[in-house]
Design an enzyme around this catalytic site. Sequence first.
Site, short mmCIF file in Angstrom:
data_model
loop_
_atom_site.label_atom_id
_atom_site.label_comp_id
_atom_site.label_asym_id
_atom_site.label_seq_id
_atom_site.Cartn_x
_atom_site.Cartn_y
_atom_site.Cartn_z
N GLU A 195 -7.51 -33.93 111.04
CA GLU A 195 -8.96 -33.81 110.80
C GLU A 195 -9.51 -35.00 110.04
OE1 GLU A 195 -6.95 -31.39 107.46
OE2 GLU A 195 -6.53 -32.07 109.49
N ASP A 234 -10.93 -28.23 118.39
CA ASP A 234 -11.17 -29.47 119.12
C ASP A 234 -12.67 -29.75 119.25
OD1 ASP A 234 -8.46 -29.69 119.41
OD2 ASP A 234 -8.42 -29.10 121.51
N ASN A 269 -9.52 -23.68 112.02
CA ASN A 269 -8.70 -23.74 113.23
C ASN A 269 -7.93 -22.44 113.43
OD1 ASN A 269 -8.39 -25.58 115.30
ND2 ASN A 269 -6.49 -26.43 114.51
N ASP A 299 -13.10 -36.54 106.05
CA ASP A 299 -12.17 -35.43 106.24
C ASP A 299 -12.95 -34.12 106.37
OD1 ASP A 299 -9.01 -34.87 105.84
OD2 ASP A 299 -10.17 -33.19 105.07
N ILE A 300 -12.60 -33.33 107.38
CA ILE A 300 -13.30 -32.06 107.62
C ILE A 300 -12.85 -31.03 106.59
CG2 ILE A 300 -13.75 -30.22 109.29
CD1 ILE A 300 -13.04 -32.24 111.49
#
Length: 351
Positions: free
Chosen positions: A260, A234, A225, A217-218
């Site tokens: 994400e 993206d 974002n 997971d980011i």
Amino acid sequence: MGQDAFPDRDRSFALAKRTNELMRDYGPSATPRAYAVWYAYVSGELPLLNDAVKRLTAEKGHLTDLDIDHLHESYLDGQKHASDASVVSKTVLAELASISEVLDLSLGSTQQFGESLSTLSADLTQAHLSRAQLAEVVASLAAATREVVADNRVLEARIRESRSEVEALREKLEATRTESLTDPLSGLSNRKHFEEMLHATVAEANRGSRLSVIVVDIDYFKRFNDQYGHLTGDQVLRLVAVVMRESVQSNARLARFGGEEFGIILPGANRLDAIEIAETIRSSMIGRELVKRSTGELLGKVTVSLGVAEYRLGDTPASLLERADLCMFAAKRGGRNRVADDASIASPQAA
């Protein structure tokens, strides 16, 4: 009806009973959509739906009608049609392979027939016939042979043309099927394909093979974002996909769930193997400097939190994935940009 049908019936009744209980305890209404979502949850056939339901109920203590609609649209709508399309596609591909095989045999048969005529012509020259009779037979046979050879050439050309068309159609169908299982942004497998692969690898693990799963997971992706825009977001997603590909062996199965979050299935890998791969991904990400393509602006580093779970006897796809997810959240709580594994986490129980 034979006795063999009763276990399936009893299981269906048990699932229905549990579905009604959960729908009553966690939902505002008993709509057909709510029943479908909870029944799928109880059956455990869609691990990512189970994961989403557990998250929502943990956060809110219940599901709203809006939650039910979102879950149904995300995980159930189109599921049967996609499955049917996949089956049809595989059937057509098998039929086309069969046709190609027949065409190959036809090519061989026509060639062999021409060779047989040529051989017979040669044999007849050795027969005890008068010179005039022999000349007549040979002339007739030669003419017949030339005619068959000419016909064969036409047939071979048509068969080759048909085979080329069949092969082009087969490649197009295969490409379409691959596209339906691929996340277009990252190029990794999509959620549907991930679930298929997870079911298959868990079935193999049930027979004694090793298996581990990593959830990636980011960190702070929404904030990132919102600050830099979706195009840059993206770019981050694609970067994570690239790092994942670079960090795993060829037999690993990589997927983007959506948003994400990413998943990695590692057939044959134990917990320590998976932790090493997760650490490689984490350190590779922190070593990359993100640059905004439109301006060249340096945006800093992107980090990820990773959860590692190893298959345990009796695991289902849902329980294995959920344990990896719990580990990922443990990594988040521990400060992010780290790996957490399931060495000290009990197998999750159904709600």
